[in-house]
Enzyme design. Structure first.
Site, short mmCIF file in Angstrom:
data_model
loop_
_atom_site.label_atom_id
_atom_site.label_comp_id
_atom_site.label_asym_id
_atom_site.label_seq_id
_atom_site.Cartn_x
_atom_site.Cartn_y
_atom_site.Cartn_z
N HIS A 13 0.80 -0.98 0.00
CA HIS A 13 0.04 0.00 -0.21
C HIS A 13 0.88 1.29 -0.03
CE1 HIS A 13 -3.17 -2.83 2.20
NE2 HIS A 13 -3.05 -3.05 0.94
N HIS A 64 -9.31 -1.96 -4.56
CA HIS A 64 -8.28 -2.34 -3.49
C HIS A 64 -7.10 -3.17 -4.21
CE1 HIS A 64 -5.78 -2.55 -0.11
NE2 HIS A 64 -5.93 -3.70 -0.35
N ASP A 86 -3.15 -2.90 -4.81
CA ASP A 86 -2.31 -3.84 -4.59
C ASP A 86 -1.40 -4.00 -5.69
OD1 ASP A 86 -2.90 -4.35 -1.91
OD2 ASP A 86 -4.27 -6.09 -2.31
N HIS A 98 -1.05 -11.13 -5.13
CA HIS A 98 0.30 -10.85 -4.99
C HIS A 98 1.26 -11.86 -5.50
CE1 HIS A 98 -0.77 -7.38 -2.47
NE2 HIS A 98 -1.48 -8.21 -1.54
ZN LIG Z 1 -3.90 -4.61 -0.06
#
Ligand SMILES: [Zn+2]
Length: 304
Positions: free
Chosen positions: A76, A232, A236, A259
């Site tokens: 973030h 969001h 990311d 991720h």
């Molecule tokens: Zn996040």
């Protein structure tokens, strides 16, 4: 287009989402060609570059590791720095994890606005994608394709009445990040809380720093956007792309990624120099609006 850093030292503090460890964060100006560099002030200023080559384990957050020194949940803060067009910043931190604050990138963006931007007398270098690079895992995929701007397309699909299919598509520049993504918070499903806790994760998680989804609604509404979850995920994604180490000229398309796929893409891009070229972008008239889009960040006087 010249490189930038921040004008003033700024700081924040708070608990880490996964470790629950309380930490102090300080952002400081850095000289040209430094890039974004974390320094563990509790470990003699040990430096960990925000680079794909330092990516460690990646599951529910992105962690960097260098010579056994770990730094967790970088995404973030890096999203805020990378989207703001800042090339060189020292991130001093005295713990193992970046504070989660409110679960979004907005508090970091406020810090950066407070710090101001300083232009440096060195040309900015961009990483320009020259051919498609993709990572595919079952029904999840991510790819980056040649483009003259930094664009992301992010699709999420969670089987939940408030989520479902959400899609974000945007050119990433300071104003679009600030207006469209920065406020979107981390989220998790109520049913995952106990399993995550038993894995030693989300020890710092609370209703103040994450949206918790119940089976048919949200425990701690209201949402900041109807599609806060998709936004969001795009946030990311941008934070993980910061690990490319240079501003990106390319279009990134992520479908049900996370991720792990984001960072695999970064490693794959960096792993083969025929995927990209470095340009100072002097021939690109389209660059001016990117900085003009961030009045709070662009008004700082030019300096060396
Ligand atoms: Zn996040």
């Amino acid at each position: 287009m010249f490189q930038t850093t921040i004008q003033e030292v700024v700081s924040a503090e708070g608990v880490g989402l996964h470790t629950g460890v309380f930490g102090h964060l300080r952002l400081a100006p850095a000289p040209p060609d430094t890039g974004i560099v974390f320094r563990r002030t509790d470990l003699d200023q040990f430096a960990i570059e925000a680079s794909g080559r330092n990516v460690a384990r990646v599951s529910y957050a992105t962690s960097l590791m260098k010579q056994g020194v770990l730094l967790s949940t970088t995404e973030h803060l890096l999203a805020a720095i990378y989207s703001s067009g800042l090339d060189n910043v020292f991130i001093d931190i005295d713990s193992i994890e970046v504070p989660i604050l409110d679960g979004s990138a907005e508090p970091f963006l406020r810090l950066l606005e407070q710090a101001g931007t300083r232009r440096l007398r060195r040309r900015r270098r961009y990483l320009k994608i020259t051919k498609p690079v993709e990572v595919i895992e079952a029904d999840r995929r991510i790819g980056v394709y040649p483009a003259d701007e930094f664009r992301v397309q992010c699709y999420v699909d969670f089987p939940h009445p408030l989520v479902g299919q959400q899609q974000i598509e945007m050119v990433v520049e300071p104003a679009t990040f600030r207006d469209l993504l920065a406020r979107a918070r981390t989220f998790c499903f109520e049913r995952d809380i106990e399993p995550l806790r038993s894995m030693g994760l989300i020890r710092g998680g609370s209703l103040e720093n994450a949206i918790v989804l119940t089976d048919d609604g949200v425990m701690n509404g209201p949402l900041r956007f109807p599609d806060e979850f998709g936004r969001h995920k795009a946030l990311d994604l941008i934070g993980d792309l910061a690990l490319l180490g240079l501003p990106l000229l390319g279009r990134v398309e992520a479908y049900k990624a996370g991720h792990a796929l984001h960072t695999q893409l970064v490693s794959r891009v960096l792993g083969d120099p025929s995927n990209w070229t470095i340009t100072t972008g002097t021939e690109r008239p389209a660059e001016a609006p990117a900085l003009a889009g961030a009045p709070a960040l662009a008004e700082a006087p030019a300096a060396n």
